[in-house]
Scaffold this motif. Structure first.
Motif, mmCIF file in Angstrom:
data_model
loop_
_atom_site.group_PDB
_atom_site.id
_atom_site.type_symbol
_atom_site.label_atom_id
_atom_site.label_comp_id
_atom_site.label_asym_id
_atom_site.label_seq_id
_atom_site.Cartn_x
_atom_site.Cartn_y
_atom_site.Cartn_z
ATOM 1 N N SER A 101 6.986 1.562 -0.876
ATOM 2 C CA SER A 101 5.616 1.708 -0.420
ATOM 3 C C SER A 101 5.023 0.347 -0.061
ATOM 4 C CB SER A 101 4.767 2.372 -1.507
ATOM 5 O OG SER A 101 4.351 1.420 -2.469
ATOM 6 N N ALA A 102 3.771 0.371 0.377
ATOM 7 C CA ALA A 102 3.062 -0.874 0.676
ATOM 8 C C ALA A 102 2.816 -1.705 -0.573
ATOM 9 C CB ALA A 102 1.739 -0.569 1.377
ATOM 10 N N LEU A 103 2.933 -1.110 -1.758
ATOM 11 C CA LEU A 103 2.783 -1.897 -2.984
ATOM 12 C C LEU A 103 3.957 -2.853 -3.148
ATOM 13 C CD1 LEU A 103 1.464 -2.672 -5.639
ATOM 14 C CD2 LEU A 103 2.460 -0.618 -6.682
ATOM 15 N N LEU A 104 5.171 -2.333 -3.108
ATOM 16 C CA LEU A 104 6.351 -3.201 -3.225
ATOM 17 C C LEU A 104 6.439 -4.156 -2.039
ATOM 18 C CD1 LEU A 104 9.518 -1.373 -4.635
ATOM 19 C CD2 LEU A 104 8.914 -3.767 -4.931
ATOM 20 N N ASN A 105 6.196 -3.664 -0.838
ATOM 21 C CA ASN A 105 6.281 -4.541 0.325
ATOM 22 C C ASN A 105 5.136 -5.547 0.363
ATOM 23 O OD1 ASN A 105 8.608 -3.286 1.096
ATOM 24 N ND2 ASN A 105 7.757 -2.229 2.862
ATOM 25 N N GLY A 106 3.974 -5.159 -0.169
ATOM 26 C CA GLY A 106 2.878 -6.118 -0.261
ATOM 27 C C GLY A 106 3.184 -7.225 -1.250
ATOM 28 N N ALA A 107 3.890 -6.875 -2.327
ATOM 29 C CA ALA A 107 4.338 -7.889 -3.280
ATOM 30 C C ALA A 107 5.350 -8.819 -2.626
ATOM 31 C CB ALA A 107 4.942 -7.220 -4.515
ATOM 32 N N ALA A 108 6.338 -8.250 -1.943
ATOM 33 C CA ALA A 108 7.338 -9.073 -1.257
ATOM 34 C C ALA A 108 6.681 -9.960 -0.204
ATOM 35 C CB ALA A 108 8.389 -8.173 -0.616
ATOM 36 N N ALA A 109 5.636 -9.458 0.446
ATOM 37 C CA ALA A 109 4.966 -10.210 1.508
ATOM 38 C C ALA A 109 4.386 -11.527 1.020
ATOM 39 C CB ALA A 109 3.863 -9.359 2.133
ATOM 40 N N GLN A 110 4.158 -11.673 -0.288
ATOM 41 C CA GLN A 110 3.665 -12.948 -0.820
ATOM 42 C C GLN A 110 4.641 -14.088 -0.531
ATOM 43 O OE1 GLN A 110 0.588 -13.196 -2.289
ATOM 44 N NE2 GLN A 110 0.309 -11.002 -1.872
ATOM 45 N N ASP A 125 9.730 -3.035 6.757
ATOM 46 C CA ASP A 125 9.205 -1.978 7.614
ATOM 47 C C ASP A 125 9.168 -0.610 6.951
ATOM 48 O OD1 ASP A 125 11.960 -1.676 7.521
ATOM 49 O OD2 ASP A 125 12.148 -1.076 9.617
ATOM 50 N N SER A 126 9.632 -0.471 5.703
ATOM 51 C CA SER A 126 9.732 0.866 5.102
ATOM 52 C C SER A 126 8.369 1.536 4.988
ATOM 53 C CB SER A 126 10.410 0.798 3.726
ATOM 54 O OG SER A 126 9.658 0.014 2.813
ATOM 55 N N LEU A 141 20.111 -22.487 3.313
ATOM 56 C CA LEU A 141 20.309 -21.067 3.598
ATOM 57 C C LEU A 141 19.024 -20.459 4.128
ATOM 58 C CD1 LEU A 141 22.266 -19.746 0.471
ATOM 59 C CD2 LEU A 141 23.188 -20.197 2.743
ATOM 60 N N LYS A 142 19.146 -19.592 5.136
ATOM 61 C CA LYS A 142 17.991 -18.856 5.626
ATOM 62 C C LYS A 142 17.811 -17.584 4.806
ATOM 63 C CE LYS A 142 18.079 -20.651 10.325
ATOM 64 N NZ LYS A 142 18.136 -20.325 11.786
ATOM 65 N N LEU A 143 16.578 -17.085 4.814
ATOM 66 C CA LEU A 143 16.244 -15.923 3.993
ATOM 67 C C LEU A 143 15.843 -14.735 4.844
ATOM 68 C CD1 LEU A 143 14.078 -17.551 1.182
ATOM 69 C CD2 LEU A 143 16.437 -16.769 1.000
ATOM 70 N N MET A 144 16.341 -13.570 4.428
ATOM 71 C CA MET A 144 15.813 -12.292 4.877
ATOM 72 C C MET A 144 15.057 -11.722 3.694
ATOM 73 S SD MET A 144 17.908 -8.996 6.372
ATOM 74 C CE MET A 144 18.294 -9.824 7.922
ATOM 75 N N LEU A 145 13.991 -10.983 3.977
ATOM 76 C CA LEU A 145 13.194 -10.356 2.921
ATOM 77 C C LEU A 145 13.168 -8.868 3.218
ATOM 78 C CD1 LEU A 145 11.395 -10.953 0.427
ATOM 79 C CD2 LEU A 145 9.460 -11.110 2.000
ATOM 80 N N GLY A 146 13.902 -8.089 2.411
ATOM 81 C CA GLY A 146 14.147 -6.693 2.737
ATOM 82 C C GLY A 146 13.498 -5.706 1.791
ATOM 83 N N CYS A 147 13.766 -4.428 2.050
ATOM 84 C CA CYS A 147 13.164 -3.353 1.279
ATOM 85 C C CYS A 147 14.124 -2.164 1.255
ATOM 86 C CB CYS A 147 11.829 -2.926 1.885
ATOM 87 S SG CYS A 147 11.906 -2.523 3.653
ATOM 88 N N TYR A 148 13.820 -1.218 0.384
ATOM 89 C CA TYR A 148 14.511 0.075 0.384
ATOM 90 C C TYR A 148 13.508 1.096 0.944
ATOM 91 C CZ TYR A 148 18.179 -2.229 -2.281
ATOM 92 O OH TYR A 148 19.190 -3.082 -2.658
ATOM 93 N N SER A 149 13.319 2.203 0.280
ATOM 94 C CA SER A 149 12.326 3.185 0.739
ATOM 95 C C SER A 149 11.021 2.927 -0.002
ATOM 96 C CB SER A 149 12.841 4.605 0.484
ATOM 97 O OG SER A 149 14.045 4.827 1.172
#
Length: 346
Positions: A293-302, A313-314, A283-291
């Motif tokens: 900040s860079a804190l949550l998205n920085g965590a996901a970016a790991q 992009d939020s 399975l391929k993965l998408m890595l998404g967000c809601y609204s």
């Protein structure tokens, strides 16, 4: 271990409309855990998937009632975190899981991606999101994104309450101005089964590379995805339907990808496990967000080296982001090389 929890506001530069409504600003929670002279940070906030709804006030009450247990227990090793955090809802668990991961990485002096043995050369460009709107507003939003970054991957929100004709008009208007950019579609569960069967081959003929969550999430919704198999040669990606490893396993025979969002998975522990299992299952993965900040998205970016379709992009659309990161070269995002999450207050 000491903790603090406070609210903060995030305001979008451009409000985002999807099939379930419009968001202009949100109130999130910042959790800080202090241990060994380091501060680990985590973020959470209310969100609505149509099937499940969490309010920030509800999450604040849940965490305030539970966090004294963590304070009393003291530092735990990562192997103990899943059992420790099991009583919490997924978005409440996310805040604690991120703060613990941030502390763990700081105590070891390494970013999480390096502790997990990931290779940043696997990182892919993020998509940028175009919300539901009249045609001229959607084109204007794409132009604004292009003033900020290359926008080599574009995600168009569909599932319009104005019907399939409006969805098709948006796609037809975008195609001539994409300039070679990849076009993804996210219906946010806004189509009926009949509508999805009509749209999938139409979108495939126009070069759309994937369709995310064509049908509304519900119990047993793998049957809906199964009913769409063979409708068109286009990957189907489950978002609102996929929260945890159990969901991934039940959906795996019927989709080609899943969207990991840390507020759904309950943080990085479950998301990393899901990413590893998805790879084994093809399975391929998408890595998404809601609204977020860079804190949550920085965590996901790991997790970015494991992801085919980043959609983080939020934080790029915020007027008041209190954090910095993840790193960007054009629309190619990479996790920070700083210890832990590598995200710092501005």
């Amino acid at each position: 271990m000491r903790w603090s929890l406070r609210r903060f506001t995030l305001t979008k530069q451009v409000p985002l409309t999807i099939s379930r409504g419009t968001t202009a600003a949100v109130e999130h929670l910042l959790l800080e855990l202090e241990h060994g002279g380091q501060i680990g940070r985590g973020e959470t906030g209310g969100f609505d998937t149509g099937q499940r709804v969490f309010s920030t006030a509800q999450l604040e009450q849940e965490l305030t009632g539970w966090l004294p247990q963590l304070e009393a227990a003291g530092w735990q090793e990562p192997a103990d975190w899943p059992a420790l955090l099991a009583p919490l809802s997924a978005p409440a668990r996310c805040a604690v899981d991120l703060a613990l991961h941030d502390l763990w990485g700081q105590l070891l002096g390494q970013p999480l991606w390096r502790l997990w043995g990931l290779d940043l050369r696997g990182c892919q460009p993020t998509s940028v999101t175009l919300g539901l709107a009249p045609v001229e507003k959607v084109l204007e939003r794409l132009s604004r994104w292009r003033q900020q970054l290359p926008a080599s991957r574009v995600k168009l929100k569909l599932g319009s309450p104005d019907g399939l004709s409006h969805d098709q008009a948006l796609v037809e208007a975008l195609l001539p101005v994409l300039g070679g950019a990849e076009l993804q579609v996210d219906a946010n569960g806004g189509w009926s089964l009949e509508g999805a069967r009509q749209m999938l081959p139409w979108l495939a003929e126009r070069g759309v590379v994937l369709v995310e969550q064509p049908l509304a999430a519900s119990d047993g919704d793998e049957q809906g995805f199964a009913a769409l198999q063979g409708a068109a040669p286009i990957p189907l990606v489950a978002d609102e339907s996929c929260w945890n490893l159990e969901d991934l396993l039940r959906l795996a025979p019927h989709v080609q990808g899943v969207n990991l969002k840390l507020l759904k998975t309950g943080g990085l522990s479950e998301a990393l496990l899901m990413a590893q299992v998805a790879s084994r299952l093809g399975l391929k993965l998408m890595l998404g967000c809601y609204s977020d900040s860079a804190l949550l998205n920085g965590a996901a970016a790991q997790l970015l080296p494991l992801v085919e379709w980043p959609d983080l992009d939020s934080h790029l659309n915020l007027a008041d982001d209190p954090f910095s990161g993840p790193l960007a070269q054009g629309d190619l995002l990479q996790p920070s090389s700083g210890a832990g999450l590598g995200v710092q207050p501005c």
